[in-house]
Design an enzyme around this catalytic site. Structure first.
Site, PDB file in Angstrom:
ATOM      1  N   ASP A  53       0.840  -1.204   0.000  1.00 13.06           N
ATOM      2  CA  ASP A  53       0.000   0.000   0.000  1.00 13.06           C
ATOM      3  C   ASP A  53       0.876   1.255   0.000  1.00 13.06           C
ATOM      4  O   ASP A  53       0.741   2.123  -0.854  1.00 13.06           O
ATOM      5  CB  ASP A  53      -0.924   0.001   1.227  1.00 13.06           C
ATOM      6  CG  ASP A  53      -1.704  -1.306   1.351  1.00 13.06           C
ATOM      7  OD1 ASP A  53      -2.533  -1.563   0.477  1.00 13.06           O
ATOM      8  OD2 ASP A  53      -1.446  -2.066   2.295  1.00 13.06           O
TER       9      ASP A  53
ATOM     10  N   GLU B 292       1.378  -6.476  -5.342  1.00 16.36           N
ATOM     11  CA  GLU B 292       1.149  -5.634  -6.525  1.00 16.36           C
ATOM     12  C   GLU B 292       2.409  -4.912  -6.993  1.00 16.36           C
ATOM     13  O   GLU B 292       2.779  -4.962  -8.154  1.00 16.36           O
ATOM     14  CB  GLU B 292       0.039  -4.610  -6.216  1.00 16.36           C
ATOM     15  CG  GLU B 292      -0.256  -3.725  -7.415  1.00 16.36           C
ATOM     16  CD  GLU B 292      -1.525  -2.891  -7.274  1.00 16.36           C
ATOM     17  OE1 GLU B 292      -2.499  -3.364  -6.670  1.00 16.36           O
ATOM     18  OE2 GLU B 292      -1.517  -1.752  -7.787  1.00 16.36           O
TER      19      GLU B 292
HETATM   20  O1  TRH Z   1       4.217  -6.189   0.670  1.00 12.25           O
HETATM   21  P1  TRH Z   1       3.171  -6.691  -0.242  1.00 12.25           P
HETATM   22  O2  TRH Z   1       2.637  -8.008   0.069  1.00 12.25           O
HETATM   23  O3  TRH Z   1       2.054  -5.644  -0.293  1.00 12.25           O
HETATM   24  C1  TRH Z   1       0.698  -5.660  -0.567  1.00 12.25           C
HETATM   25  C2  TRH Z   1      -0.095  -5.465   0.683  1.00 12.25           C
HETATM   26  O4  TRH Z   1      -0.169  -6.674   1.381  1.00 12.25           O
HETATM   27  C3  TRH Z   1      -1.433  -4.940   0.363  1.00 12.25           C
HETATM   28  O5  TRH Z   1      -2.267  -4.885   1.470  1.00 12.25           O
HETATM   29  C4  TRH Z   1      -2.069  -5.701  -0.746  1.00 12.25           C
HETATM   30  O6  TRH Z   1      -3.172  -4.985  -1.098  1.00 12.25           O
HETATM   31  C5  TRH Z   1      -1.119  -5.805  -1.902  1.00 12.25           C
HETATM   32  O7  TRH Z   1       0.106  -6.402  -1.498  1.00 12.25           O
HETATM   33  C6  TRH Z   1      -1.696  -6.594  -3.036  1.00 12.25           C
HETATM   34  O8  TRH Z   1       3.772  -6.757  -1.756  1.00 12.25           O
HETATM   35  P2  TRH Z   1       4.114  -5.619  -2.817  1.00 12.25           P
HETATM   36  O9  TRH Z   1       2.866  -5.039  -3.363  1.00 12.25           O
HETATM   37  O10 TRH Z   1       5.032  -6.217  -3.760  1.00 12.25           O
HETATM   38  O11 TRH Z   1       4.879  -4.494  -2.028  1.00 12.25           O
HETATM   39  C7  TRH Z   1       6.173  -4.658  -1.512  1.00 12.25           C
HETATM   40  C8  TRH Z   1       6.902  -3.330  -1.524  1.00 12.25           C
HETATM   41  O12 TRH Z   1       8.099  -3.431  -0.788  1.00 12.25           O
HETATM   42  C9  TRH Z   1       7.293  -2.876  -2.911  1.00 12.25           C
HETATM   43  O13 TRH Z   1       7.159  -1.467  -3.014  1.00 12.25           O
HETATM   44  C10 TRH Z   1       8.758  -3.254  -3.017  1.00 12.25           C
HETATM   45  C11 TRH Z   1       9.195  -3.033  -1.598  1.00 12.25           C
HETATM   46  N1  TRH Z   1      10.386  -3.764  -1.163  1.00 12.25           N
HETATM   47  C12 TRH Z   1      11.489  -3.044  -0.786  1.00 12.25           C
HETATM   48  O14 TRH Z   1      11.477  -1.798  -0.864  1.00 12.25           O
HETATM   49  N2  TRH Z   1      12.578  -3.703  -0.322  1.00 12.25           N
HETATM   50  C13 TRH Z   1      12.636  -5.053  -0.235  1.00 12.25           C
HETATM   51  O15 TRH Z   1      13.663  -5.618   0.216  1.00 12.25           O
HETATM   52  C14 TRH Z   1      11.484  -5.796  -0.658  1.00 12.25           C
HETATM   53  C15 TRH Z   1      11.498  -7.298  -0.608  1.00 12.25           C
HETATM   54  C16 TRH Z   1      10.381  -5.115  -1.118  1.00 12.25           C
END
Ligand code: TRH
Length: 386
Positions: free
Chosen positions: A23, A283
């Site tokens: 998010d 996402e």
């Molecule tokens: O973390 P996510 O599972 O996020 C979401 C939320 O759960 C949300 O509620 C839901 O609606 C959505 O998924 C579908 O996965 P996502 O979307 O990939 O987000 C992870 C973020 O973290 C992304 O911006 C990349 C960042 N990230 C880093 O900055 N550093 C890291 O080491 C990693 C592994 C990710």
């Protein structure tokens, strides 16, 4: 309260962190792009500064109001508060249908020129999205209209988030292999690991990580799996035999597993660019994996009654690089496959098609580029509504 006086266009983006990092990850990316590429004065209202700080270490979790990279960050403490018409931004975005404070909505209705009000929805490849994108939803009692805005994979949606400089940065990084090697060496990777098949792993706790580890361990090709701290901890600790803290590593058979620190967003892109295969989730990492132009496997955010399986299938049907091996692995990874999965076949069936998938991934990128980027599409729509 941030005022809109003496600014160009102002925009308020409201972000409720439901869980994890997606998010705030998406909202932060969007806020920066609107400010940097479109000179919009953005106020990001966010209710969880701790999650924000993990992807953006410059955030001070103790401050109610702060400037980070020219974005006004306002700690969103609840639904209370009185607002004046001067406090209201020209464009108001609620992310994922989060309810914005009633006082803010009342003040929106008191503005001489009503703000453009958008609900930025979640990403899905389902075809119904095209019919709902930009639909108006009039407020039941106030003279205000909210519009649905859907990201997506076709021209009849809002497109995907992508910074204007992203492609150039990626191509520059990937054209100089020494960059990737230096980047990976920062995490302690040895030259042997760097020349093995490199896989980044980001997934939800339900993923069958141990089964995949077993297939890699007994497979004929050296694999190095890089996992950010806090991900798949149970499977990691079983494999490592020690706590899965950043820096922990172990090798069994053909598989080396290395725990990385959770890294800032821009470095996460570099990790995706440096690996041969990326397991991503949710996402934002899912979209970044597509811009990385590398083969990837998506772990979709689980929903009740397996609704996410419908979304997964919709994406895989649209995703032109998908081979039979990619489909089989994606279904097995997401628990769609009925019966027992034979991982020692599922993995190699996918892996033998890697170079073809990578080639097709570039064509997919070009298809997505043609849809424009979400931030520009969103502004174009908002300006047309003003
Ligand atoms: O973390 P996510 O599972 O996020 C979401 C939320 O759960 C949300 O509620 C839901 O609606 C959505 O998924 C579908 O996965 P996502 O979307 O990939 O987000 C992870 C973020 O973290 C992304 O911006 C990349 C960042 N990230 C880093 O900055 N550093 C890291 O080491 C990693 C592994 C990710």
């Amino acid at each position: 309260m941030p005022s809109k006086k003496n600014r160009s266009t102002t925009l308020a983006l409201f972000c409720k962190v439901v869980d994890n990092y997606g998010d705030i990850g998406i909202c932060w990316r969007l806020a920066k792009q609107l400010e940097q590429e479109h000179s919009i004065a953005v106020t990001l209202w966010v209710d969880d500064l701790r999650s924000f700080q993990r992807i953006c270490p410059a955030v001070d979790t103790g401050r109610e109001l702060q400037q980070v990279d020219n974005i006004t960050v306002q700690h969103w403490r609840g639904q209370g508060g009185e607002f004046a018409a001067e406090d209201i931004a020209d464009i108001v975005i609620e992310f994922f249908a989060c309810d914005i404070p009633p006082g803010y909505i009342a003040a929106m209705a008191r503005c001489e020129q009503r703000p453009v009000w958008l609900n930025l929805e979640g990403l899905t490849a389902e075809t119904w999205v095209e019919g709902c994108h930009t639909l108006p939803s009039p407020h039941p009692s106030l003279s205000l209209t909210k519009y649905f805005f859907f990201p997506g994979f076709t021209r009849r949606t809002g497109g995907l988030l992508r910074e204007a400089s992203l492609e150039e940065l990626r191509l520059d990084f990937q054209s100089r292999p020494a960059h990737a090697d230096d980047f990976l060496a920062r995490f302690g990777m040895t030259p042997a690991e760097i020349s093995s098949l490199k896989v980044s792993l980001f997934c939800y706790p339900q993923a069958p990580v141990s089964a995949l580890f077993q297939a890699w361990q007994t497979g004929g090709r050296a694999v190095t799996c890089l996992v950010p701290e806090g991900v798949a901890t149970e499977a990691l600790e079983t494999f490592l035999g020690i706590p899965a803290k950043a820096g922990a590593t172990a090798t069994h058979g053909a598989l080396t597993v290395r725990v990385l620190p959770f890294i800032p967003q821009p470095d996460y892109d570099k990790l995706l660019w440096s690996c041969d295969v990326n397991f991503v989730r949710g996402e934002d990492s899912f979209v970044r994996a597509q811009w990385a132009g590398k083969p990837f496997i998506w772990h979709i955010y689980p929903q009740d009654e397996n609704l996410h399986h419908v979304k997964l299938k919709a994406f895989l049907q649209a995703y032109t690089p998908a081979t039979a091996g990619l489909l089989a692995l994606s279904y097995a990874w997401n628990g769609v496959t009925a019966g027992t999965v034979n991982w020692t076949e599922t993995w190699p069936d996918f892996a033998e098609g890697l170079s073809g998938i990578a080639r097709e991934a570039t064509n997919w990128q070009n298809l997505q580029l043609a849809n424009g980027d979400l931030a520009s599409n969103l502004l174009k729509f908002a300006n047309a509504m003003r």
